[in-house]
Design a protein around this motif. Structure first.
Motif, PDB file in Angstrom:
ATOM      1  N   TYR A 160     -12.238  -1.537  -5.680  1.00  0.00           N
ATOM      2  CA  TYR A 160     -11.637  -1.086  -6.934  1.00  0.00           C
ATOM      3  C   TYR A 160     -12.014  -2.002  -8.079  1.00  0.00           C
ATOM      4  O   TYR A 160     -11.216  -2.210  -8.989  1.00  0.00           O
ATOM      5  N   PRO A 163     -12.387   0.182 -11.585  1.00  0.00           N
ATOM      6  CA  PRO A 163     -11.096   0.544 -12.180  1.00  0.00           C
ATOM      7  C   PRO A 163     -10.325  -0.651 -12.708  1.00  0.00           C
ATOM      8  O   PRO A 163      -9.652  -0.556 -13.735  1.00  0.00           O
TER       9      PRO A 163
ATOM     10  N   ASN B  63      -5.331   1.621   0.215  1.00  0.00           N
ATOM     11  CA  ASN B  63      -5.702   2.441  -0.937  1.00  0.00           C
ATOM     12  C   ASN B  63      -4.456   2.938  -1.665  1.00  0.00           C
ATOM     13  O   ASN B  63      -4.437   3.014  -2.883  1.00  0.00           O
ATOM     14  N   MET B  66      -3.096   0.202  -3.793  1.00  0.00           N
ATOM     15  CA  MET B  66      -3.904  -0.014  -4.996  1.00  0.00           C
ATOM     16  C   MET B  66      -3.449   0.935  -6.093  1.00  0.00           C
ATOM     17  O   MET B  66      -3.334   0.546  -7.254  1.00  0.00           O
TER      18      MET B  66
END
Lengths: 187, 106
Positions: A160, A163, B63, B66
């Motif tokens: 990530y 982002p 995930n 997150m």
């Protein structure tokens, strides 16, 4: 998490949430939100999401709700006086919420239930094989503890990464926007 | 042990409370706080799914967490901007009651 702790934290959370809607004084409502979020953080920690539980307390209860309290006191709001409330919108609102609850309960009764997969020492130790030998994550997993913050950091900076950088730009834009918005306009 | 449906029920209840607050209250700051409650209810769902659906190696699915992280950060930015708008609104109109803010009404 033992069942009684789950129900304790859920009750704290739901009572806090109900009090937000029920109190007339905005300061009482803000403090009820704090109560609600403390219960919610307890639930997060019970779900082994330690990092999320801690930032729930630090960011939401610590920063956001204090900001709310500042604004409430800055605007010097009075208690909401009892106005002659039109009955129709209130009935419509309650009907909307009731319809939502009926749908929710209906779906939950028909959907398959699930119990939490175990996170005991053998599961964690076997998960250690997936990470580089000697890394902090692998050693902590090998000791049978969940390195929650390390795993989140690992995911955040590998999968990530983009982002995260976009988020940095968003925060900058929000900061600049707030400064522009709160500047007193010249007549 | 609490099951997944218990968590989903509790978070659905919190969402319903937030929805009721948004629909029923007129003080715009309290409406805003109820929006925060609804966001937090969604966060609880995400964390519950992350814990109950483990990945292949047996760890929780990070995930989901997150997404919670990003939701919390964006919500913090949203609160800052929203409260600035409320302060500007109060300066212009001397009220924050939604019933009295009707200039967009045709």
């Amino acid at each position: 998490m033992p069942s009684y702790l789950f129900w304790l934290f859920s009750t704290v959370m739901l009572i806090g949430g109900t009090a937000v809607v029920a109190f007339r004084n905005p300061v009482s409502s803000a403090l009820s939100v704090v109560t609600c979020f403390v219960g919610l953080a307890g639930l997060f920690i019970g779900l082994s999401a330690f990092f999320v539980g801690v930032i729930q307390i630090l960011v939401y209860t610590g920063a956001v709700m204090v900001l709310f309290l500042f604004i409430i006191m800055l605007l010097d709001l009075k208690d909401e006086e009892k106005p002659a409330k039109p009955l129709l919108p209130i009935a419509a609102g309650i009907a909307l919420v009731a319809a939502f609850m009926v749908q929710l309960v209906g779906i939950l009764f028909r959907s398959p239930n699930k119990i939490a997969p175990l996170l005991d020492e053998t599961t964690l130790a076997s998960a250690a094989k997936g990470f580089d030998k000697g890394s902090k994550i692998a050693t902590t997993l090998h000791d049978g503890k969940l390195p929650d913050v390390h795993l989140i950091g690992h995911t955040l900076f590998t999968e990530y990464n983009f982002p995260l950088q976009v988020l940095g730009v968003l925060l900058l834009v929000a900061t600049v926007g707030v400064v522009v918005l709160s500047k007193r306009q010249a007549e | 042990m609490a099951t997944l449906n218990d968590y989903l029920l509790v978070s659905g209840l919190l969402f319903a409370i937030g929805l009721a607050g948004v629909v029923l209250r007129r003080n715009i700051i309290i409406v805003f706080m109820c929006l925060e409650l609804m966001l937090s209810a969604a966060n609880l769902t995400l964390v519950a799914f992350s814990r109950f659906n483990t990945t292949a190696n047996g760890l929780p699915d990070y995930n989901g967490q997150m997404l919670v992280f990003f939701v919390i950060t964006v919500a913090a930015a949203e609160v800052a901007v929203g409260l600035a708008i409320i302060v500007a609104l109060y300066r212009a109109r001397q009220t924050i009651h939604t019933d009295e803010l009707t200039s967009l009404k045709g």
